[in-house]
Design a protein around this motif. Structure first.
Motif, PDB file in Angstrom:
ATOM      1  N   ALA A  27      70.151  46.461  74.000  1.00 53.38           N
ATOM      2  CA  ALA A  27      71.106  47.506  73.649  1.00 53.38           C
ATOM      3  C   ALA A  27      72.409  47.335  74.417  1.00 53.38           C
ATOM      4  O   ALA A  27      73.506  47.468  73.859  1.00 53.38           O
ATOM      5  N   ILE A  28      72.316  47.036  75.703  1.00 51.51           N
ATOM      6  CA  ILE A  28      73.511  46.839  76.533  1.00 51.51           C
ATOM      7  C   ILE A  28      74.293  45.622  76.049  1.00 51.51           C
ATOM      8  O   ILE A  28      75.525  45.651  75.950  1.00 51.51           O
ATOM      9  N   ALA A  29      73.588  44.547  75.713  1.00 48.78           N
ATOM     10  CA  ALA A  29      74.254  43.328  75.247  1.00 48.78           C
ATOM     11  C   ALA A  29      74.883  43.501  73.871  1.00 48.78           C
ATOM     12  O   ALA A  29      75.732  42.692  73.466  1.00 48.78           O
ATOM     13  N   SER A  30      74.473  44.544  73.149  1.00 48.63           N
ATOM     14  CA  SER A  30      75.007  44.794  71.807  1.00 48.63           C
ATOM     15  C   SER A  30      76.193  45.754  71.819  1.00 48.63           C
ATOM     16  O   SER A  30      76.737  46.072  70.758  1.00 48.63           O
ATOM     17  N   ALA A  42      68.180  48.415  68.782  1.00 45.37           N
ATOM     18  CA  ALA A  42      67.632  48.434  70.138  1.00 45.37           C
ATOM     19  C   ALA A  42      67.855  49.782  70.813  1.00 45.37           C
ATOM     20  O   ALA A  42      66.916  50.375  71.375  1.00 45.37           O
ATOM     21  N   GLU A  43      69.089  50.269  70.793  1.00 46.05           N
ATOM     22  CA  GLU A  43      69.372  51.519  71.499  1.00 46.05           C
ATOM     23  C   GLU A  43      68.637  52.718  70.912  1.00 46.05           C
ATOM     24  O   GLU A  43      68.019  53.485  71.671  1.00 46.05           O
ATOM     25  N   PRO A  44      68.646  52.938  69.584  1.00 47.88           N
ATOM     26  CA  PRO A  44      67.885  54.085  69.083  1.00 47.88           C
ATOM     27  C   PRO A  44      66.390  53.993  69.353  1.00 47.88           C
ATOM     28  O   PRO A  44      65.731  55.015  69.576  1.00 47.88           O
ATOM     29  N   LEU A  45      65.839  52.776  69.376  1.00 45.83           N
ATOM     30  CA  LEU A  45      64.422  52.644  69.704  1.00 45.83           C
ATOM     31  C   LEU A  45      64.152  53.049  71.145  1.00 45.83           C
ATOM     32  O   LEU A  45      63.199  53.784  71.440  1.00 45.83           O
ATOM     33  N   VAL A  46      64.998  52.575  72.065  1.00 43.26           N
ATOM     34  CA  VAL A  46      64.801  52.907  73.477  1.00 43.26           C
ATOM     35  C   VAL A  46      64.980  54.409  73.695  1.00 43.26           C
ATOM     36  O   VAL A  46      64.233  55.038  74.459  1.00 43.26           O
ATOM     37  N   THR A 138      57.284  53.642  62.615  1.00 40.53           N
ATOM     38  CA  THR A 138      57.647  55.024  62.281  1.00 40.53           C
ATOM     39  C   THR A 138      59.079  55.332  62.676  1.00 40.53           C
ATOM     40  O   THR A 138      59.835  55.956  61.914  1.00 40.53           O
ATOM     41  N   THR A 139      59.482  54.892  63.869  1.00 46.00           N
ATOM     42  CA  THR A 139      60.832  55.184  64.353  1.00 46.00           C
ATOM     43  C   THR A 139      61.890  54.515  63.491  1.00 46.00           C
ATOM     44  O   THR A 139      62.893  55.134  63.111  1.00 46.00           O
ATOM     45  N   LEU A 140      61.697  53.246  63.161  1.00 46.17           N
ATOM     46  CA  LEU A 140      62.677  52.539  62.346  1.00 46.17           C
ATOM     47  C   LEU A 140      62.737  53.108  60.928  1.00 46.17           C
ATOM     48  O   LEU A 140      63.818  53.191  60.326  1.00 46.17           O
ATOM     49  N   ALA A 141      61.597  53.529  60.399  1.00 51.18           N
ATOM     50  CA  ALA A 141      61.605  54.167  59.084  1.00 51.18           C
ATOM     51  C   ALA A 141      62.410  55.462  59.130  1.00 51.18           C
ATOM     52  O   ALA A 141      63.177  55.775  58.208  1.00 51.18           O
ATOM     53  N   GLY A 142      62.267  56.202  60.230  1.00 53.01           N
ATOM     54  CA  GLY A 142      63.024  57.439  60.388  1.00 53.01           C
ATOM     55  C   GLY A 142      64.522  57.204  60.492  1.00 53.01           C
ATOM     56  O   GLY A 142      65.327  58.086  60.160  1.00 53.01           O
ATOM     57  N   LEU A 143      64.905  56.009  60.942  1.00 50.72           N
ATOM     58  CA  LEU A 143      66.320  55.655  61.035  1.00 50.72           C
ATOM     59  C   LEU A 143      66.866  55.124  59.712  1.00 50.72           C
ATOM     60  O   LEU A 143      68.064  54.832  59.603  1.00 50.72           O
ATOM     61  N   GLY A 144      65.990  54.978  58.726  1.00 49.23           N
ATOM     62  CA  GLY A 144      66.402  54.427  57.449  1.00 49.23           C
ATOM     63  C   GLY A 144      66.528  52.920  57.455  1.00 49.23           C
ATOM     64  O   GLY A 144      67.140  52.336  56.555  1.00 49.23           O
TER      65      GLY A 144
END
Length: 310
Positions: A27-30, A42-46, A138-144
């Motif tokens: 996330a930091i590198a992005s 990366a960041e929304p997952l963390v 589940t998390t990535l599905a929730g992010l669309g």
């Protein structure tokens, strides 16, 4: 607490917490107008994992002494850019050569199935513990978020019969496969490391690709030598003791083991890998502990001869 044969974890404890730390580094590198890598998930997952890593690693104030503290955010970003570009490159080369099966071992919060430009017809297999697979899916599905390849997530511990699970889920051992074992080997007992590569070889057809990392000197993870790494990450909310998370003991050379099994192997030192990305390897004590680390890539070119199946 030291590792044991039947231990377990989630994304906030033991080995699982290291997956969260690695994703936070991605996330930091992005970040920024000129990010070193591009991992939008990366960041929304963390942040979905939560905990101190989010509060300090992503949002904390590094302080005015950033030039002298161990493990700055710049170092975190560059280290992760080197690592991510290396493993991304393995998949890019493999698919350019016509490989349409990819396996991510101990996938953790890896999002390559969602962010890489996979050619049509590619199937990406992810293997990890059931709780980790469920959380990420589940998390990535929730992010669309939608995978950019056919994604087949296999919820199984690598200590169980994951080769059978792969084949049962569609992997064809008669076709070339691209494999990555990123940040994994140090968390396996020495014998399990060899067995991992024997299983990979057994499931691979000529033309298969493989990327991993190898640290010849296991003493780099002793309590004394790894203290700098532990202290550096502790500043960012990770309270694990690296020396207790890894398996110690003499290991066979990954390079020699793969070569003997029919793989054409290439390796780079950490300094060479940094230079190839336009970075300079930090000269502090923490990075010096891993001066012998190698990035390892290989292509299966001949008849393999792995150890007999157990």
């Amino acid at each position: 607490m030291s590792r044991s044969d039947n231990d377990s974890w989630d994304l906030t404890s033991s080995v699982g917490a290291t997956a969260t730390v690695v994703a936070a580094q991605r996330a930091i590198a992005s970040r920024g107008p000129d990010p070193l890598i591009n991992d939008p998930y990366a960041e929304p997952l963390v942040r979905a994992v939560g905990g101190d890593v989010v509060a300090t690693m992503l949002d904390g104030d590094e302080g005015s002494d950033v030039a002298v503290v161990a493990l700055s955010r710049k170092q975190l970003a560059e280290a992760m850019a080197v690592r991510t570009r290396f493993f991304d490159g393995l998949f890019t080369r493999a698919t350019a050569a016509g490989v349409r099966q990819a396996v991510i071992l101990a996938a953790g919060l890896d999002t390559r199935a969602y962010r890489l430009p996979w050619p049509a017809g590619t199937v990406v297999y992810e293997i990890d513990q059931p709780e980790v697979i469920e959380f990420k899916t589940t998390t990535l599905a929730g992010l669309g978020a939608n995978p950019t390849a056919t994604r087949r997530a296999i919820a199984i511990d690598l200590r169980d019969d994951w080769p059978k699970a792969l084949v049962d889920n569609g992997l064809d051992p008669n076709k070339p496969t691209a494999w990555i074992a990123e940040g994994l080997l140090i968390y396996l007992p020495p014998q399990a490391q060899d067995q991992l590569f024997d299983n990979i070889t057994r499931l691979s057809a000529p033309g298969s690709h493989l990327a991993t990392e190898y640290i010849p000197d296991a003493s780099a993870f002793s309590e004394d030598r790894s203290r700098g790494v532990t202290d550096g990450f502790r500043r960012f909310g990770f309270d694990g003791e690296l020396s207790q998370l890894v398996y110690h003991g003499r290991r066979n050379s990954v390079i020699d083991h793969l070569s003997a099994s029919g793989w054409d192997v290439s390796a780079q030192t950490l300094e060479e890998a940094y230079a190839a990305n336009g970075f300079e390897l930090p000269g502090d004590e923490m990075f010096a502990a891993f001066a012998d680390a190698r990035t390892v890539s290989a292509v299966l070119t001949g008849t393999s001869s792995p150890a007999p199946a157990p």
